[in-house]
Design a protein around this motif. Sequence first.
Motif, PDB file in Angstrom:
ATOM      1  N   LEU A 159       0.841  -1.192   0.000  1.00  0.00           N
ATOM      2  CA  LEU A 159       0.000   0.000   0.000  1.00  0.00           C
ATOM      3  C   LEU A 159       0.878   1.244   0.000  1.00  0.00           C
ATOM      4  N   ALA A 160       0.595   2.157  -0.909  1.00  0.00           N
ATOM      5  CA  ALA A 160       1.374   3.389  -1.008  1.00  0.00           C
ATOM      6  C   ALA A 160       0.808   4.453  -0.070  1.00  0.00           C
ATOM      7  N   LYS A 161       1.703   5.167   0.599  1.00  0.00           N
ATOM      8  CA  LYS A 161       1.295   6.293   1.430  1.00  0.00           C
ATOM      9  C   LYS A 161       0.952   7.489   0.549  1.00  0.00           C
ATOM     10  N   PRO A 162       0.058   8.359   0.957  1.00  0.00           N
ATOM     11  CA  PRO A 162      -0.770   8.221   2.160  1.00  0.00           C
ATOM     12  C   PRO A 162      -1.914   7.239   1.904  1.00  0.00           C
ATOM     13  N   VAL A 163      -2.147   6.344   2.837  1.00  0.00           N
ATOM     14  CA  VAL A 163      -3.215   5.361   2.691  1.00  0.00           C
ATOM     15  C   VAL A 163      -4.389   5.767   3.568  1.00  0.00           C
ATOM     16  N   ARG A 164      -5.595   5.569   3.052  1.00  0.00           N
ATOM     17  CA  ARG A 164      -6.778   5.856   3.857  1.00  0.00           C
ATOM     18  C   ARG A 164      -6.878   4.824   4.978  1.00  0.00           C
ATOM     19  N   PRO A 165      -7.059   5.264   6.218  1.00  0.00           N
ATOM     20  CA  PRO A 165      -7.087   4.335   7.347  1.00  0.00           C
ATOM     21  C   PRO A 165      -8.057   3.184   7.176  1.00  0.00           C
ATOM     22  N   ARG A 166      -9.247   3.456   6.639  1.00  0.00           N
ATOM     23  CA  ARG A 166     -10.233   2.394   6.494  1.00  0.00           C
ATOM     24  C   ARG A 166      -9.844   1.387   5.416  1.00  0.00           C
ATOM     25  N   VAL A 167      -9.081   1.831   4.426  1.00  0.00           N
ATOM     26  CA  VAL A 167      -8.573   0.903   3.420  1.00  0.00           C
ATOM     27  C   VAL A 167      -7.542  -0.026   4.062  1.00  0.00           C
ATOM     28  N   LEU A 168      -6.656   0.539   4.866  1.00  0.00           N
ATOM     29  CA  LEU A 168      -5.675  -0.276   5.580  1.00  0.00           C
ATOM     30  C   LEU A 168      -6.381  -1.279   6.489  1.00  0.00           C
ATOM     31  N   LEU A 169      -7.403  -0.834   7.205  1.00  0.00           N
ATOM     32  CA  LEU A 169      -8.157  -1.716   8.101  1.00  0.00           C
ATOM     33  C   LEU A 169      -8.819  -2.839   7.320  1.00  0.00           C
ATOM     34  N   ALA A 170      -9.439  -2.518   6.182  1.00  0.00           N
ATOM     35  CA  ALA A 170     -10.136  -3.530   5.386  1.00  0.00           C
ATOM     36  C   ALA A 170      -9.170  -4.580   4.863  1.00  0.00           C
ATOM     37  N   ARG A 171      -8.028  -4.131   4.381  1.00  0.00           N
ATOM     38  CA  ARG A 171      -7.061  -5.086   3.839  1.00  0.00           C
ATOM     39  C   ARG A 171      -6.451  -5.944   4.940  1.00  0.00           C
ATOM     40  N   LEU A 172      -6.161  -5.339   6.086  1.00  0.00           N
ATOM     41  CA  LEU A 172      -5.612  -6.084   7.210  1.00  0.00           C
ATOM     42  C   LEU A 172      -6.594  -7.161   7.655  1.00  0.00           C
ATOM     43  N   ARG A 173      -7.859  -6.806   7.782  1.00  0.00           N
ATOM     44  CA  ARG A 173      -8.876  -7.778   8.178  1.00  0.00           C
ATOM     45  C   ARG A 173      -8.998  -8.903   7.146  1.00  0.00           C
ATOM     46  N   ALA A 174      -8.962  -8.534   5.868  1.00  0.00           N
ATOM     47  CA  ALA A 174      -9.102  -9.542   4.820  1.00  0.00           C
ATOM     48  C   ALA A 174      -7.973 -10.567   4.893  1.00  0.00           C
ATOM     49  N   HIS A 175      -6.748 -10.100   5.092  1.00  0.00           N
ATOM     50  CA  HIS A 175      -5.604 -11.024   5.165  1.00  0.00           C
ATOM     51  C   HIS A 175      -5.671 -11.880   6.427  1.00  0.00           C
ATOM     52  N   LEU A 176      -6.140 -11.320   7.510  1.00  0.00           N
ATOM     53  CA  LEU A 176      -6.253 -12.090   8.744  1.00  0.00           C
ATOM     54  C   LEU A 176      -7.346 -13.154   8.630  1.00  0.00           C
ATOM     55  N   ARG A 177      -8.440 -12.830   7.953  1.00  0.00           N
ATOM     56  CA  ARG A 177      -9.488 -13.830   7.744  1.00  0.00           C
ATOM     57  C   ARG A 177      -8.954 -15.004   6.945  1.00  0.00           C
ATOM     58  N   LYS A 178      -8.176 -14.712   5.908  1.00  0.00           N
ATOM     59  CA  LYS A 178      -7.599 -15.793   5.096  1.00  0.00           C
ATOM     60  C   LYS A 178      -6.627 -16.622   5.912  1.00  0.00           C
ATOM     61  N   ALA A 179      -5.868 -15.982   6.781  1.00  0.00           N
ATOM     62  CA  ALA A 179      -4.908 -16.711   7.614  1.00  0.00           C
ATOM     63  C   ALA A 179      -5.623 -17.687   8.533  1.00  0.00           C
ATOM     64  N   VAL A 180      -6.786 -17.287   9.057  1.00  0.00           N
ATOM     65  CA  VAL A 180      -7.565 -18.175   9.924  1.00  0.00           C
ATOM     66  C   VAL A 180      -8.036 -19.388   9.149  1.00  0.00           C
ATOM     67  N   VAL A 181      -8.535 -19.176   7.931  1.00  0.00           N
ATOM     68  CA  VAL A 181      -9.000 -20.284   7.101  1.00  0.00           C
ATOM     69  C   VAL A 181      -7.857 -21.220   6.761  1.00  0.00           C
ATOM     70  N   GLN A 182      -6.684 -20.652   6.451  1.00  0.00           N
ATOM     71  CA  GLN A 182      -5.533 -21.468   6.073  1.00  0.00           C
ATOM     72  C   GLN A 182      -5.069 -22.355   7.205  1.00  0.00           C
ATOM     73  N   ASN A 183      -5.240 -21.902   8.450  1.00  0.00           N
ATOM     74  CA  ASN A 183      -4.797 -22.683   9.595  1.00  0.00           C
ATOM     75  C   ASN A 183      -5.809 -23.729  10.021  1.00  0.00           C
ATOM     76  N   GLY A 184      -6.972 -23.766   9.340  1.00  0.00           N
ATOM     77  CA  GLY A 184      -7.985 -24.757   9.654  1.00  0.00           C
ATOM     78  C   GLY A 184      -7.706 -26.066   8.941  1.00  0.00           C
ATOM     79  N   ASP A 185      -8.708 -26.940   8.948  1.00  0.00           N
ATOM     80  CA  ASP A 185      -8.552 -28.255   8.330  1.00  0.00           C
ATOM     81  C   ASP A 185      -8.838 -28.152   6.844  1.00  0.00           C
ATOM     82  N   THR A 186      -7.800 -28.027   6.054  1.00  0.00           N
ATOM     83  CA  THR A 186      -7.952 -27.923   4.601  1.00  0.00           C
ATOM     84  C   THR A 186      -7.239 -29.055   3.895  1.00  0.00           C
ATOM     85  N   SER A 187      -7.036 -30.156   4.604  1.00  0.00           N
ATOM     86  CA  SER A 187      -6.261 -31.256   4.050  1.00  0.00           C
ATOM     87  C   SER A 187      -6.899 -31.859   2.808  1.00  0.00           C
TER      88      SER A 187
END
Length: 234
Positions: free
Chosen positions: A104-132
């Motif tokens: 993300l290039a500065k200056p970044v809108r805070p809500r855009v940073l929040l949305a992207r951070l949440r999106a990546h964290l949601r994917k990380a949770v799914v990846q750590n689940g049972d996806t065998s």
Amino acid sequence: MSESVDCRVLLVEDDRELASMVADFLAPHGFAVAIERRGDLAVERMRSEPHDAVILDVNLPEMDGFTVCRTMRSCFQGPILILTARGDEVDEVVGLEVGADDYLAKPVRPRVLLARLRAHLRKAVVQNGDTSANRISVGELLIDAGRRVVELAGQEVNLTSAEFELLWLLAEKVGQVVSRNEIYKKIHGIPYDGLDRSIDLRISRIRKKLGDDPVNPQRIKVVRSIGYMLSEAR
């Protein structure tokens, strides 16, 4: 991501005012933000303290952000978001190549940073689940979401986390066109703005690693003005 549950974020930023602003904005949304201002100290802190995500500047004292990102990847598999004033396309490519999940290039809108951070964290949770059981084969290409492994003709292909996510997204709809807007919303959590080229850059990197001809690609095809498709033919 629930706002009632704290996620631990390491913010690596030498601008004290900006670091405080980002931390103050994220705190009410359920994020416990630790701030580190030097690149080398950020690496040491990551090795000694647990964190769920990293927000990383590029221009840092002692060790630049690209080196920090590459070094962290040896011990940290969570989301790394590069936040920097350096908006050059070459820098963006380097950031993705060293293992960043987003740029993300500065200056970044805070809500855009929040949305992207949440999106990546949601994917990380799914990846750590049972996806065998999540394995998709397309000709000689095998994509295993459980082991986070991609193989081509039996040989492992080294993809970054962001590249894997994009390839898996295409593989889930193999033979179908996936629009840029759909890709962008699933990866970043916000609609495509028509300007960001990060998806195109990742596609280019994936093609190169899969040995796909960039002039006449056979595995990942572009549908002009619409999006991309993982071909069933290979």
